[in-house]
Design an enzyme around this catalytic site. Sequence first.
Site, short mmCIF file in Angstrom:
data_model
loop_
_atom_site.label_atom_id
_atom_site.label_comp_id
_atom_site.label_asym_id
_atom_site.label_seq_id
_atom_site.Cartn_x
_atom_site.Cartn_y
_atom_site.Cartn_z
N HIS A 1 0.81 -1.23 0.00
CA HIS A 1 0.00 0.00 0.00
C HIS A 1 0.84 1.27 0.00
CE1 HIS A 1 -3.10 -2.96 0.72
NE2 HIS A 1 -3.84 -2.11 0.02
N CYS B 1 -10.43 -1.76 -10.55
CA CYS B 1 -9.88 -0.68 -9.71
C CYS B 1 -8.47 -1.00 -9.23
CB CYS B 1 -10.80 -0.39 -8.53
SG CYS B 1 -10.92 -1.76 -7.38
#
Length: 541
Positions: A184, A479
């Site tokens: 992330h 996405c």
Amino acid sequence: MRALPGVSAAPGIAVGRAVVLDRTRGHASNLVREADRAGEADRARDALRRAASDLETLASQLRTEGRGDDADIVETGVLMAMDPELIARVDTLVLDSGIEAADALREAAEQTALELSVLLDPMLALRADDVRSVGRRAAAHLKGDALHVSEGVLIADSLGPADVAELAPRVRGIALAGGGVTAHAAIVARSLGLPMVVGVGEGLLEIEDGEEVLVDGDRGVVVRQPDAERASLARTDTERRRSAREIAIARRLEPARTKDGYRIRVLANASTVAELEEATRQGAEGVGLMRTELLFLEAMEWPSHAEQVSVLRPVLSRLQGQTATVRLFDFGGDKTPPFLRGITARGIAVMLNEPQALKAHLSAVVDAGRGADLRLLVPMVTSAADIRSVRDTLTLVLEGRGAPMVGAMIETPEAAEAAREIAGQCDFLSIGTNDLTQLVLGLDREQSRKAPVLDPRVLGLVAATVQAGHDARIPVDVCGEAASDENSLPIIIGLGTDELSVAAARVGQVRQWVRELDFAECRRRSEALLGQSGHTSRQRV
Ligand code: PEP
Ligand code: MG
């Protein structure tokens, strides 16, 4: 000039002075002799004063640029640097324990940060990183050169997503000794348009503070002391990206349509006001993925309804009448807040184990999203039963409020295989290629050096999901990061995807790429690749 190979995690090239973050973390500090401690404590206090004055200058610069909100945030750093408790902590560490000034500054900031992070108010908890940053900044002053993180290329062993978000506005590029391309931290870097190279190895940490370094996020390489030609190429690249962004902004009102008329909606992956504003400037048609969990990574317990609304509302209130796809908390893995440490579950499974927390979360998202065209997205779904459970809880909390659309992330192999049944319970599907790729191919997401979404085993599942969605007459979006990758994009479009959701900083570029593509050609290419996996693609809804 010395090249250190790594892996590209966010595109672009940056050149600047190295800012080596926390090189000293964990090293054995020399003990300061008793006679020298008072002087050492003075040096530490002076460094804090200089950090405060840096921040004051930065805040007034931001105000001049009309960035009042950012200036307010920076100014809280000034108060932190002058906080008598922080100063007292530094004094104790130096005077009583004989710790060197730089280490004492970092340690005192860490102690204060830990105290802040246990506070229930998530906004205060988020300030923990700000104190750490004040400590680092002050420690940097002790090196004798006023080291401004704002001017540098950040070098570190590893960083979490919160670290990148905190430091990104002040650095030009990032290189990590460890890290993975789908971790992330890399996603946050991409969303902010920061070049990043990961997986460089221990050699990276030999770089000296202040040494000139180049981070080539396109080729996945870090260059120590680049020659003039390479440095100038880097500057040209920065300039090229700046002008590409200006073109994207100028063309933001033109739809993303292929040369032969296939229309694709390009939405943004955005979780903060800053990302949303950038995405809007670049022509995003709403938000396709708001990663809510990133806003609560420091939480010490399940955030209350009120806490969640106060954090989510500033973003969602800016999306009146527009698509706002809010993903339910996707805690677990590298997004595990302190209160969930040790869990092995991830995504919706974590929330389904905590029915009260799920209720509060759903209710807060519905309240915070009023006025927007709200879509709830369920992470790490493995079966249609997950969606049914979320819908049951949603019915309990709606109490007359309008029902938002509900969609499933298809990002586990189980979900891709059950896509047909899941689609039957959903208003839309969203394919998360980051997790899907890693899980299907058995890679470690935090360390993986590649995300080969075009591998026929992954692509077959993506194609089957698009088909399942279209057969159920619901839209399907992608996405994951593959949606903004130049090589995967034509194939994803060729499969008949309806929407793409991409990092805020990539919206304009992706819209431009769509305009340059030919859909018939994309379809031919995706079918050729699919031929290898035994799947075929069909028509969109
Ligand atoms: C994905 O897995 O592709 C995705 C978009 O979710 P995240 O990256 O937040 O896990
Ligand atoms: Mg995911």
